[in-house]
Scaffold this motif. Structure first.
Motif, PDB file in Angstrom:
ATOM      1  N   LEU A 115      -8.051   7.242   1.727  1.00 14.21           N
ATOM      2  CA  LEU A 115      -6.936   7.045   2.659  1.00 14.21           C
ATOM      3  C   LEU A 115      -6.826   8.218   3.629  1.00 14.21           C
ATOM      4  O   LEU A 115      -6.612   8.026   4.830  1.00 14.21           O
ATOM      5  N   ARG A 116      -6.966   9.423   3.110  1.00 12.83           N
ATOM      6  CA  ARG A 116      -6.851  10.603   3.983  1.00 12.83           C
ATOM      7  C   ARG A 116      -8.035  10.704   4.944  1.00 12.83           C
ATOM      8  O   ARG A 116      -7.888  11.177   6.072  1.00 12.83           O
ATOM      9  N   ALA A 117      -9.213  10.245   4.483  1.00 16.76           N
ATOM     10  CA  ALA A 117     -10.384  10.288   5.363  1.00 16.76           C
ATOM     11  C   ALA A 117     -10.269   9.266   6.486  1.00 16.76           C
ATOM     12  O   ALA A 117     -10.672   9.524   7.621  1.00 16.76           O
ATOM     13  N   ARG A 118      -9.697   8.112   6.202  1.00 20.38           N
ATOM     14  CA  ARG A 118      -9.579   7.048   7.192  1.00 20.38           C
ATOM     15  C   ARG A 118      -8.357   7.195   8.084  1.00 20.38           C
ATOM     16  O   ARG A 118      -8.314   6.684   9.192  1.00 20.38           O
ATOM     17  N   SER A 119      -7.331   7.890   7.562  1.00 22.86           N
ATOM     18  CA  SER A 119      -6.107   8.076   8.345  1.00 22.86           C
ATOM     19  C   SER A 119      -5.624   9.510   8.179  1.00 22.86           C
ATOM     20  O   SER A 119      -4.713   9.783   7.385  1.00 22.86           O
ATOM     21  N   PRO A 120      -6.242  10.461   8.886  1.00 21.44           N
ATOM     22  CA  PRO A 120      -5.878  11.877   8.744  1.00 21.44           C
ATOM     23  C   PRO A 120      -4.371  12.085   8.950  1.00 21.44           C
ATOM     24  O   PRO A 120      -3.781  11.550   9.883  1.00 21.44           O
ATOM     25  N   GLY A 121      -3.793  12.862   8.057  1.00 23.86           N
ATOM     26  CA  GLY A 121      -2.366  13.126   8.154  1.00 23.86           C
ATOM     27  C   GLY A 121      -1.493  12.103   7.465  1.00 23.86           C
ATOM     28  O   GLY A 121      -0.270  12.242   7.453  1.00 23.86           O
ATOM     29  N   VAL A 122      -2.109  11.057   6.893  1.00 28.23           N
ATOM     30  CA  VAL A 122      -1.308  10.021   6.239  1.00 28.23           C
ATOM     31  C   VAL A 122      -0.561  10.620   5.045  1.00 28.23           C
ATOM     32  O   VAL A 122      -1.096  11.454   4.311  1.00 28.23           O
ATOM     33  N   ASP A 123       0.682  10.207   4.880  1.00 30.43           N
ATOM     34  CA  ASP A 123       1.494  10.620   3.740  1.00 30.43           C
ATOM     35  C   ASP A 123       1.279   9.584   2.633  1.00 30.43           C
ATOM     36  O   ASP A 123       1.902   8.523   2.631  1.00 30.43           O
ATOM     37  N   VAL A 124       0.365   9.892   1.722  1.00 26.58           N
ATOM     38  CA  VAL A 124       0.008   8.921   0.679  1.00 26.58           C
ATOM     39  C   VAL A 124       1.213   8.572  -0.189  1.00 26.58           C
ATOM     40  O   VAL A 124       1.424   7.406  -0.540  1.00 26.58           O
ATOM     41  N   GLU A 125       2.016   9.578  -0.529  1.00 21.15           N
ATOM     42  CA  GLU A 125       3.198   9.323  -1.360  1.00 21.15           C
ATOM     43  C   GLU A 125       4.139   8.333  -0.675  1.00 21.15           C
ATOM     44  O   GLU A 125       4.633   7.388  -1.296  1.00 21.15           O
ATOM     45  N   SER A 131       3.094  -6.501   0.116  1.00 22.75           N
ATOM     46  CA  SER A 131       3.592  -5.234   0.655  1.00 22.75           C
ATOM     47  C   SER A 131       2.503  -4.169   0.716  1.00 22.75           C
ATOM     48  O   SER A 131       2.531  -3.294   1.588  1.00 22.75           O
ATOM     49  N   ALA A 132       1.512  -4.222  -0.170  1.00 23.62           N
ATOM     50  CA  ALA A 132       0.415  -3.252  -0.137  1.00 23.62           C
ATOM     51  C   ALA A 132      -0.424  -3.448   1.121  1.00 23.62           C
ATOM     52  O   ALA A 132      -0.796  -2.475   1.790  1.00 23.62           O
ATOM     53  N   ARG A 133      -0.700  -4.693   1.445  1.00 25.43           N
ATOM     54  CA  ARG A 133      -1.481  -4.987   2.657  1.00 25.43           C
ATOM     55  C   ARG A 133      -0.720  -4.544   3.900  1.00 25.43           C
ATOM     56  O   ARG A 133      -1.298  -4.006   4.852  1.00 25.43           O
ATOM     57  N   GLU A 134       0.586  -4.757   3.891  1.00 26.49           N
ATOM     58  CA  GLU A 134       1.410  -4.340   5.027  1.00 26.49           C
ATOM     59  C   GLU A 134       1.403  -2.819   5.175  1.00 26.49           C
ATOM     60  O   GLU A 134       1.326  -2.295   6.291  1.00 26.49           O
ATOM     61  N   ALA A 135       1.450  -2.088   4.063  1.00 27.98           N
ATOM     62  CA  ALA A 135       1.459  -0.625   4.107  1.00 27.98           C
ATOM     63  C   ALA A 135       0.132  -0.097   4.649  1.00 27.98           C
ATOM     64  O   ALA A 135       0.109   0.845   5.447  1.00 27.98           O
ATOM     65  N   LEU A 136      -0.974  -0.701   4.239  1.00 33.41           N
ATOM     66  CA  LEU A 136      -2.285  -0.287   4.744  1.00 33.41           C
ATOM     67  C   LEU A 136      -2.397  -0.540   6.245  1.00 33.41           C
ATOM     68  O   LEU A 136      -2.903   0.294   7.000  1.00 33.41           O
ATOM     69  N   ARG A 137      -1.921  -1.685   6.657  1.00 30.36           N
ATOM     70  CA  ARG A 137      -1.979  -2.028   8.077  1.00 30.36           C
ATOM     71  C   ARG A 137      -1.148  -1.047   8.899  1.00 30.36           C
ATOM     72  O   ARG A 137      -1.566  -0.603   9.976  1.00 30.36           O
ATOM     73  N   GLU A 138       0.016  -0.673   8.380  1.00 34.00           N
ATOM     74  CA  GLU A 138       0.876   0.282   9.086  1.00 34.00           C
ATOM     75  C   GLU A 138       0.189   1.645   9.221  1.00 34.00           C
ATOM     76  O   GLU A 138       0.369   2.346  10.219  1.00 34.00           O
ATOM     77  N   ALA A 139      -0.621   2.021   8.186  1.00 35.04           N
ATOM     78  CA  ALA A 139      -1.317   3.308   8.219  1.00 35.04           C
ATOM     79  C   ALA A 139      -2.623   3.230   8.999  1.00 35.04           C
ATOM     80  O   ALA A 139      -3.306   4.248   9.167  1.00 35.04           O
ATOM     81  N   GLY A 140      -2.977   2.026   9.458  1.00 36.74           N
ATOM     82  CA  GLY A 140      -4.210   1.872  10.217  1.00 36.74           C
ATOM     83  C   GLY A 140      -5.458   1.965   9.367  1.00 36.74           C
ATOM     84  O   GLY A 140      -6.519   2.383   9.831  1.00 36.74           O
ATOM     85  N   ASP A 178     -12.306  -1.113  -5.776  1.00 37.26           N
ATOM     86  CA  ASP A 178     -11.295  -1.122  -4.728  1.00 37.26           C
ATOM     87  C   ASP A 178     -10.917   0.320  -4.384  1.00 37.26           C
ATOM     88  O   ASP A 178     -10.427   1.067  -5.231  1.00 37.26           O
ATOM     89  N   LEU A 179     -11.155   0.698  -3.134  1.00 37.10           N
ATOM     90  CA  LEU A 179     -10.807   2.045  -2.681  1.00 37.10           C
ATOM     91  C   LEU A 179      -9.470   2.093  -1.953  1.00 37.10           C
ATOM     92  O   LEU A 179      -9.079   3.151  -1.454  1.00 37.10           O
ATOM     93  N   THR A 180      -8.792   0.962  -1.880  1.00 35.87           N
ATOM     94  CA  THR A 180      -7.497   0.939  -1.186  1.00 35.87           C
ATOM     95  C   THR A 180      -6.404   0.318  -2.053  1.00 35.87           C
ATOM     96  O   THR A 180      -5.440  -0.229  -1.543  1.00 35.87           O
ATOM     97  N   ARG A 181      -6.549   0.404  -3.356  1.00 36.49           N
ATOM     98  CA  ARG A 181      -5.520  -0.163  -4.229  1.00 36.49           C
ATOM     99  C   ARG A 181      -4.323   0.780  -4.282  1.00 36.49           C
ATOM    100  O   ARG A 181      -4.417   1.912  -4.772  1.00 36.49           O
ATOM    101  N   LEU A 182      -3.197   0.325  -3.774  1.00 32.66           N
ATOM    102  CA  LEU A 182      -1.984   1.146  -3.736  1.00 32.66           C
ATOM    103  C   LEU A 182      -1.098   0.928  -4.961  1.00 32.66           C
ATOM    104  O   LEU A 182      -0.394   1.846  -5.390  1.00 32.66           O
TER     105      LEU A 182
END
Length: 402
Positions: free
Chosen positions: A251-261, A274-283, A333-337
């Motif tokens: 997540l940090r590599a794909r969206s630098p500065g993203v607040d993972v928490e 909601s997980a898909r929506e959160a990923l989309r919001e983070a780009g 899965d590398l994007t499982r929130l």
């Protein structure tokens, strides 16, 4: 009004112990400077025994005022107190299959309540569990009950030191987060596995957790194989592996500065989308791999320590599991929130495929840090996994068995 609506009352007495104690506490509090506001009084000012006494007094008096009619009306409107819609015989049959598949795990009949704050300690909002008036809460997950059981066993039997201890449990639990999906209810039955072991290393190595996860997945794969013969329309199973540190790194590599928490806080268990929506919001695009994820660009671009974790999960879990169960689907899965702040290290999801072709998520699991906290020992390792056994009965029971 009928006699049913107005049953005879148990006579009260001025010497009632609970009432007398409550009056004494009220007198003490009234003499405090202020006096404190009611919310501060309940949350902080009262001592633990005083808090319990006042709650017991209030609930006792309210209970004495209720009629059978009041109880009936609450039972009609509150799903929390209504019987499950699942067929008890089918549930019993499934538990039998589960216990046979988990034959290497000691079967535990857990208590229906746990110490107050147990759920909060593992990151669950106290609003989503049912607290009691006696500093306890109704069980919301058998994994947490098994963790307390494991901690007590470790304390009482120190001679079992580094021995890997394995337990399983079937438990009806209660959760109070909103559910608006058909077939869901506040209380339901889960079946869980738990392994407690002591690692030779304090930190950094997940070999102990990977061994435990492989053992757990062997149980779930065998379950999928046995279910058709027990009258369940299961046509196969699939496992999705991941690692919390790999997800955070990706997540940090794909969206630098993203607040993972912050990203994870926006994910709601009762809203899978909601997980898909959160990923989309983070780009960030979803990164799910069906083949060997070590050969995939999403992993090859990560730092070497992360690539090593990916290789270890593949070699220690996926490969031996696939060798034993060739028909089992295994992905990554590398994007499982979901569960990213709950698990610590390798974690997984379990899917069962219905004969109609639908792939349905039935459970998850992974490594957690609870035992380290419970025993103040950073070499302790605790691995959990579980499935929604009641949901499985509802969704997969063959028509002739329903």
């Amino acid at each position: 009004m009928s006699a049913v609506d107005h049953p005879p009352r148990v006579p009260e007495t001025a010497l009632d112990t609970t009432s007398r104690l409550a009056a004494r506490i009220a007198e003490r509090v009234s003499g405090l400077p202020g006096p404190p506001r009611i919310d501060e009084l309940l949350a902080r000012t009262l001592r633990g025994n005083e808090f319990t006494t006042l709650l017991l007094h209030g609930l006792r008096q309210r209970a004495r005022q209720r009629t059978f009619g009041d109880v009936r009306e609450q039972a009609l409107r509150s799903p929390m107190v209504q019987a499950s819609a699942v067929d008890a015989r089918r549930m019993h049959a499934l538990d039998g299959v589960l216990l046979e598949c988990a034959r290497d795990y000691e079967a535990v009949e857990l208590a229906p309540v746990e110490p107050l704050g147990n759920a909060a300690c593992v990151g669950i909002d106290p609003n989503n569990v049912l607290g009691t008036a006696r500093f306890a809460e109704v069980a919301s997950d058998p994994s947490m009950g098994l963790a307390l059981h494991a901690a007590c066993v470790r304390r009482r039997e120190p001679s079992r030191g580094s021995e890997a201890l394995r337990w399983c449990a079937s438990q009806r639990v209660l959760r109070l987060q909103p559910f608006d999906r058909p077939g869901y209810s506040p209380h339901f039955r889960l079946f869980a596995l738990a392994t407690s072991a002591r690692s030779s290393q304090a930190a950094g190595d997940d070999a102990t957790e990977r061994r435990s996860l492989l053992e757990h997945l062997t149980v779930w794969a065998e379950l999928a194989h046995r279910l058709p013969g027990a009258g369940f329309d299961v046509a196969g199973a699939r496992v999705v592996l991941s690692d919390t540190r790999l997800v955070a790194a990706y997540l940090r590599a794909r969206s630098p500065g993203v607040d993972v928490e912050r990203l994870v806080r926006g994910v709601k268990v009762h809203r899978p989308e909601s997980a898909r929506e959160a990923l989309r919001e983070a780009g960030v695009s979803e990164a799910r791999v069906d083949g060997d994820w070590c050969d995939d660009p999403v992993v090859r671009d990560l730092p070497e320590p992360d690539r090593e974790r990916a290789r270890a999960l593949r070699d220690d879990v996926a490969k031996p599991l696939q060798a034993r169960f060739p028909q089992l689907g295994i992905g990554y899965d590398l994007t499982r929130l979901q569960g990213l702040n709950y698990y610590r290290g390798p974690f997984l999801q379990i899917y069962f495929r219905h004969e109609n072709g639908m792939d349905l998520p039935m459970g998850d699991g992974g490594a957690v840090s609870w035992m380290q906290e419970l025993l103040s020992d950073w070499r302790q390792r605790f691995t959990i996994s579980g499935i929604g056994s009641e949901l499985l009965v509802k969704l997969f029971s063959s028509k002739e068995k329903r």
